[in-house]
Scaffold this active site. Structure first.
Site, PDB file in Angstrom:
ATOM      1  CD  GLU A   1      -3.048  -1.105   2.357  1.00  0.00           C
ATOM      2  OE1 GLU A   1      -4.138  -1.544   1.864  1.00  0.00           O
ATOM      3  OE2 GLU A   1      -2.733  -0.866   3.388  1.00  0.00           O
TER       4      GLU A   1
ATOM      5  CB  CYS B   1       2.790   7.449   3.338  1.00  0.00           C
ATOM      6  SG  CYS B   1       3.362   6.093   4.626  1.00  0.00           S
TER       7      CYS B   1
ATOM      8  CB  CYS C   1       7.083  -5.404   9.228  1.00  0.00           C
ATOM      9  SG  CYS C   1       8.162  -4.389  10.149  1.00  0.00           S
TER      10      CYS C   1
ATOM     11  CB  CYS D   1       5.373  -2.200  16.483  1.00  0.00           C
ATOM     12  SG  CYS D   1       7.369  -1.981  16.177  1.00  0.00           S
TER      13      CYS D   1
ATOM     14  CB  CYS E   1       2.257  -1.372  13.978  1.00  0.00           C
ATOM     15  SG  CYS E   1       2.293  -1.239  12.144  1.00  0.00           S
TER      16      CYS E   1
ATOM     17  N   GLY F   1       6.733  -1.786   6.270  1.00  0.00           N
ATOM     18  CA  GLY F   1       8.050  -2.048   6.564  1.00  0.00           C
ATOM     19  C   GLY F   1       9.040  -1.587   7.257  1.00  0.00           C
ATOM     20  CD  GLU F   2      13.147  -0.270  10.551  1.00  0.00           C
ATOM     21  OE1 GLU F   2      12.203   0.023  11.277  1.00  0.00           O
ATOM     22  OE2 GLU F   2      13.764   0.592  10.003  1.00  0.00           O
TER      23      GLU F   2
ATOM     24  CB  SER G   1       9.784   6.706   9.890  1.00  0.00           C
ATOM     25  OG  SER G   1       9.330   5.999  11.203  1.00  0.00           O
TER      26      SER G   1
ATOM     27  CB  SER H   1       8.738   4.465  15.586  1.00  0.00           C
ATOM     28  OG  SER H   1       8.654   4.782  14.185  1.00  0.00           O
TER      29      SER H   1
ATOM     30  CG  HIS I   1       6.075   4.579  19.411  1.00  0.00           C
ATOM     31  ND1 HIS I   1       5.492   5.731  18.709  1.00  0.00           N
ATOM     32  CD2 HIS I   1       6.468   3.890  18.293  1.00  0.00           C
ATOM     33  CE1 HIS I   1       5.538   5.739  17.303  1.00  0.00           C
ATOM     34  NE2 HIS I   1       5.890   4.440  17.120  1.00  0.00           N
TER      35      HIS I   1
ATOM     36  CG  ASN J   1      -4.289   6.397  13.360  1.00  0.00           C
ATOM     37  OD1 ASN J   1      -5.172   7.141  13.457  1.00  0.00           O
ATOM     38  ND2 ASN J   1      -3.176   6.697  12.827  1.00  0.00           N
TER      39      ASN J   1
ATOM     40  CB  CYS K   1       0.265   6.285  11.310  1.00  0.00           C
ATOM     41  SG  CYS K   1       1.134   7.917  10.771  1.00  0.00           S
TER      42      CYS K   1
END
Ligand code: SAH
Ligand code: SF4
Length: 388
Positions: A116, A129, A136, A140, A143, A195-196, A227, A249, A251, A326, A369
């Protein structure tokens, strides 16, 4: 010439990925890589640089998708290019447009995998984005992408391809003969999709070199943000070789909470992460690190957490992006209350750091996000009957 075999167009066949031509994509090559590729195919060394410039202008300035359109290149050479290289874009499977104008594309890439990409229009800019992996490897816990196992890394062509597809859809390529329009709908890039990015280092680097190249997509490096969840050993290298702006990130402000939210913290803890940030090349007040902080009700949103965050940032030119959580189906968290988020932001702001609260965009189409996920984990084995 024999006629192509007749095949009934069934929905199954329509859903198949485009035939893999097996040809290297033009989009994945830096200028130097393309120069070498042209020389390897018999183009004279002294001509190769000029040919690369011509091809890049057609591809990245005019947005053409067919070698035949490259009219300043002689016909036989265009024919050779078409047999040696591909100009195929990732294919748009679906496009959704949110009530707030955000566009989400589901793209199909080689192997039938899906990723996406999200375009977010804002008043004076438009941010794309982009994804760097299908799924991934990290997990997390807040996510949605983290619930999808890694399928594979994206190639540089597939990362650049996301930008080109968005430009196609935005109708952003110039029309020959019309006055030059300097405003850009797609002006900023964030590597914050699926993804990272640092676990796909070389491909992300090469794609960003093409995105920043003045003969390529020509986005300034200050308009690109990478990121990372905290792949500490690669942060310095990212600053040297990719050179974009950096977002972390974060958090959480203690190791036990961060271990739970961002499990990579068990490998590289907060202390190591903050040290890597201090060592980030070119760090200055004009090139600050963005710390992303998802606001999870009752988990990481107390005043005490905000104060610890301020301590962690000490000495690092930084800003904090507060992201209201989200939600996604089955998510084990809730979004913090609005006045809690504002109180948290206030503490950080009073300590001298910008602390904008990110307005969720495209929530109605699951484009915000952390909401991205594709079905690619389900191995798709659409069998096509052998054609007679
Ligand atoms: N893998 C990279 C980049 C992609 S995620 C990273 O983790 O940094 C982009 C941002 O969205 C990250 O800061 C991520 O932590 C955040 N995010 C993930 N899930 C979210 C959710 N459900 N709500 C709000 N932000 C989320
Ligand atoms: Fe992967 Fe980033 Fe999601 Fe973590 S937040 S699972 S690193 S995409």
């Amino acid at each position: 010439m024999t006629a192509a075999p007749q095949t009934a167009i069934t929905p199954d066949l329509l859903a198949l990925p485009r035939e893999n031509t097996g040809l290297p994509s033009i989009y994945g090559m830096t200028r130097e890589q393309m120069r070498e590729a042209l020389i390897a195919r018999g183009i004279a060394e002294k001509q190769a640089k000029m040919r690369v410039s011509q091809i890049w202008a057609w591809v990245y300035h005019w947005g053409v998708t067919d070698f035949e359109a490259m009219t300043n290149i002689a016909k036989p050479l265009r024919a050779m290019l078409a047999t040696e290289f591909s100009l195929a874009r990732p294919e748009i499977v679906t496009k959704q447009v949110s009530a707030d104008g955000t566009r989400k594309y589901l793209l199909r890439i080689e192997g039938g995998h899906e990723v996406e990409t999200v375009y977010i229009p804002e008043e004076n800019r438009g941010t794309l984005c982009v994804s760097s992996q299908v799924g991934c490897t990290l997990t997390c816990s807040f996510c949605h992408t983290g619930t999808q196992r890694l399928v594979r890394n994206l190639t540089p062509a597939e990362i650049v391809g996301q930008i080109l597809v968005a430009r196609d859809d935005l109708g952003e390529w110039p029309i020959p003969g019309t006055p030059k329009d300097e405003t850009r709908l797609l002006s900023n890039l964030v590597l914050m999709g699926m993804g990272e990015p640092l676990y796909n280092f070389e491909n992300v680097r090469d794609a960003m070199l093409i995105a920043m190249d003045h003969e390529g997509i020509s986005l300034s490096r200050r308009r690109i943000t990478l990121s990372t969840s905290g792949v500490v050993p690669l942060i310095e290298r990212a600053g040297e070789e990719i050179r974009t702006m950096l977002a972390i990130s974060l958090h959480a402000t203690t190791d036990p909470v961060r271990d739970r939210l961002v499990p990579i913290n068990k490998k590289w803890n907060l202390e190591e992460l903050m040290q890597a940030c201090r060592d980030y090349p070119r760090l200055s007040n004009s090139e600050r690190i963005t710390f992303e902080y998802v606001m999870l009700k009752g988990v990481n949103d107390s005043d005490a957490a905000a104060k610890r965050l301020v301590k962690l940032l000490d000495g690092i030119p930084s800003k904090v992006n507060l992201i209201p959580f989200n939600p996604w189906p089955g998510a084990p968290y809730e979004r913090s209350e609005w006045d809690r988020i504002e109180a948290f932001a206030d503490i950080i702001h009073r300590a001298g750091y910008a602390s904008p609260i990110r307005t969720p965009r495209g929530e109605d189409i699951m484009a915000a996000c952390g909401q991205l996920k594709s079905e690619s984990e389900r191995v798709k084995k659409v069998r096509v009957k052998e054609r007679a």
